[in-house]
Design a protein around this motif. Structure first.
Motif, PDB file in Angstrom:
ATOM      1  N   LEU A  66      -8.962  -3.429   2.053  1.00  0.00           N
ATOM      2  CA  LEU A  66     -10.062  -4.029   3.012  1.00  0.00           C
ATOM      3  C   LEU A  66      -9.702  -3.671   4.567  1.00  0.00           C
ATOM      4  O   LEU A  66     -10.967  -3.626   5.318  1.00  0.00           O
ATOM      5  CB  LEU A  66      -9.623  -5.624   3.063  1.00  0.00           C
ATOM      6  N   LEU A  67      -8.610  -3.044   4.898  1.00  0.00           N
ATOM      7  CA  LEU A  67      -8.497  -2.325   6.222  1.00  0.00           C
ATOM      8  C   LEU A  67      -9.313  -1.057   6.256  1.00  0.00           C
ATOM      9  O   LEU A  67      -9.455  -0.682   7.419  1.00  0.00           O
ATOM     10  CB  LEU A  67      -7.248  -2.048   6.483  1.00  0.00           C
ATOM     11  N   PHE A  68      -9.807  -0.505   5.127  1.00  0.00           N
ATOM     12  CA  PHE A  68     -10.368   0.719   5.188  1.00  0.00           C
ATOM     13  C   PHE A  68     -11.309   1.110   6.168  1.00  0.00           C
ATOM     14  O   PHE A  68     -11.395   1.807   6.915  1.00  0.00           O
ATOM     15  CB  PHE A  68     -10.599   1.233   3.768  1.00  0.00           C
ATOM     16  N   SER A  69     -12.303   0.081   5.895  1.00  0.00           N
ATOM     17  CA  SER A  69     -13.744   0.152   6.721  1.00  0.00           C
ATOM     18  C   SER A  69     -13.454  -0.427   8.100  1.00  0.00           C
ATOM     19  O   SER A  69     -13.895   0.337   9.204  1.00  0.00           O
ATOM     20  CB  SER A  69     -14.697  -0.879   6.003  1.00  0.00           C
ATOM     21  N   LEU A 114       1.469  -8.888  -2.497  1.00  0.00           N
ATOM     22  CA  LEU A 114       0.429  -7.766  -2.007  1.00  0.00           C
ATOM     23  C   LEU A 114      -0.215  -7.137  -3.333  1.00  0.00           C
ATOM     24  O   LEU A 114       0.323  -6.315  -3.761  1.00  0.00           O
ATOM     25  CB  LEU A 114       1.213  -6.992  -1.090  1.00  0.00           C
ATOM     26  N   SER A 115      -1.654  -7.500  -3.190  1.00  0.00           N
ATOM     27  CA  SER A 115      -2.522  -6.501  -4.284  1.00  0.00           C
ATOM     28  C   SER A 115      -3.134  -5.497  -3.586  1.00  0.00           C
ATOM     29  O   SER A 115      -3.057  -5.236  -2.446  1.00  0.00           O
ATOM     30  CB  SER A 115      -3.355  -7.810  -4.674  1.00  0.00           C
ATOM     31  N   LEU A 116      -3.581  -4.563  -4.451  1.00  0.00           N
ATOM     32  CA  LEU A 116      -4.065  -3.470  -4.161  1.00  0.00           C
ATOM     33  C   LEU A 116      -5.583  -3.562  -3.220  1.00  0.00           C
ATOM     34  O   LEU A 116      -5.605  -2.819  -2.362  1.00  0.00           O
ATOM     35  CB  LEU A 116      -4.512  -2.768  -5.528  1.00  0.00           C
ATOM     36  N   LEU A 169      -0.790   4.923   1.933  1.00  0.00           N
ATOM     37  CA  LEU A 169       0.520   4.735   1.442  1.00  0.00           C
ATOM     38  C   LEU A 169       0.944   3.509   0.732  1.00  0.00           C
ATOM     39  O   LEU A 169       1.481   3.482  -0.427  1.00  0.00           O
ATOM     40  CB  LEU A 169       1.618   5.214   2.543  1.00  0.00           C
ATOM     41  N   SER A 170       0.741   2.548   1.252  1.00  0.00           N
ATOM     42  CA  SER A 170       0.875   1.365   0.671  1.00  0.00           C
ATOM     43  C   SER A 170       0.244   0.887  -0.598  1.00  0.00           C
ATOM     44  O   SER A 170       0.921   0.436  -1.475  1.00  0.00           O
ATOM     45  CB  SER A 170       0.572  -0.101   1.777  1.00  0.00           C
ATOM     46  N   MET A 171      -1.086   1.268  -0.377  1.00  0.00           N
ATOM     47  CA  MET A 171      -2.028   1.345  -1.738  1.00  0.00           C
ATOM     48  C   MET A 171      -1.103   2.050  -2.986  1.00  0.00           C
ATOM     49  O   MET A 171      -1.217   1.841  -4.021  1.00  0.00           O
ATOM     50  CB  MET A 171      -3.519   1.882  -1.520  1.00  0.00           C
ATOM     51  N   LEU A 172      -0.920   3.284  -2.548  1.00  0.00           N
ATOM     52  CA  LEU A 172       0.019   4.151  -3.508  1.00  0.00           C
ATOM     53  C   LEU A 172       1.110   3.543  -4.017  1.00  0.00           C
ATOM     54  O   LEU A 172       1.359   3.548  -5.234  1.00  0.00           O
ATOM     55  CB  LEU A 172       0.196   5.564  -2.981  1.00  0.00           C
ATOM     56  N   LEU A 173       1.760   2.810  -3.164  1.00  0.00           N
ATOM     57  CA  LEU A 173       3.135   2.322  -3.551  1.00  0.00           C
ATOM     58  C   LEU A 173       3.118   1.051  -4.319  1.00  0.00           C
ATOM     59  O   LEU A 173       3.611   0.776  -5.315  1.00  0.00           O
ATOM     60  CB  LEU A 173       4.001   1.870  -2.374  1.00  0.00           C
ATOM     61  N   ILE A 174       1.947   0.388  -4.128  1.00  0.00           N
ATOM     62  CA  ILE A 174       1.570  -0.785  -5.040  1.00  0.00           C
ATOM     63  C   ILE A 174       1.127  -0.313  -6.404  1.00  0.00           C
ATOM     64  O   ILE A 174       1.578  -0.854  -7.472  1.00  0.00           O
ATOM     65  CB  ILE A 174       0.232  -1.623  -4.444  1.00  0.00           C
ATOM     66  N   TYR A 175       0.339   0.872  -6.406  1.00  0.00           N
ATOM     67  CA  TYR A 175       0.087   1.557  -7.741  1.00  0.00           C
ATOM     68  C   TYR A 175       1.445   2.016  -8.503  1.00  0.00           C
ATOM     69  O   TYR A 175       1.398   2.061  -9.762  1.00  0.00           O
ATOM     70  CB  TYR A 175      -0.969   2.773  -7.590  1.00  0.00           C
ATOM     71  N   LEU A 176       2.345   2.597  -7.784  1.00  0.00           N
ATOM     72  CA  LEU A 176       3.517   2.980  -8.427  1.00  0.00           C
ATOM     73  C   LEU A 176       4.543   1.723  -8.798  1.00  0.00           C
ATOM     74  O   LEU A 176       5.638   1.985  -8.999  1.00  0.00           O
ATOM     75  CB  LEU A 176       4.433   3.862  -7.241  1.00  0.00           C
TER      76      LEU A 176
END
Length: 127
Positions: free
Chosen positions: A10-13, A3-5, A76-83
């Motif tokens: 992509l779901l944001f919009s 799972l990449s950032l 949250l999933s984006m933050l977790l990927i970043y961490l």
């Protein structure tokens, strides 16, 4: 699965547009409820319309809540990927998708109830 950032991004919009559509539905129903309150129509039709509108408002609230939770879990999933917490990010993104599906299914139910409201109105015109 990796799972990449960009995957949750992509779901944001999509989620944002979905929430905008739900808000528009809610505002349309609010206007309809206000106009129904100003009318002195037949009691049977008004009662049926009010019950229908209550049910639709409840569904739209649930749709909005599921959409907001989906958006939150996506972030949250984006933050977790970043961490670098890919396992948690994977599950957070999966929950986000599940809530999005739930929100869309509620939307289908609300559309069907909306069609019943139109039927109630059309039946009142035949009288």
């Amino acid at each position: 699965m990796q799972l990449s950032l960009t995957t949750p991004a992509l779901l944001f919009s999509a989620i944002s547009l979905l929430l905008l559509a739900y808000t528009n539905r809610f505002l349309s129903l609010a206007a309809l409820i206000r106009s129904l309150g100003n009318q002195a129509g037949a009691c049977g039709v008004a009662d049926a319309q009010i019950a229908n509108l209550r049910q639709r408002i409840r569904l739209i609230r649930w749709m909005q809540e599921a959409g907001v939770l989906s958006f939150t879990l996506c972030v949250l999933s984006m933050l977790l990927i970043y961490l670098d917490k890919h396992g948690l990010a994977f599950w957070s993104f999966g929950a986000s998708l599940a809530l999005l599906i739930y929100s869309l299914m509620l939307s289908v139910v609300e559309i069907r109830i909306s069609q019943k409201a139109i039927d109630i109105f059309l039946d009142s015109l035949k009288r």
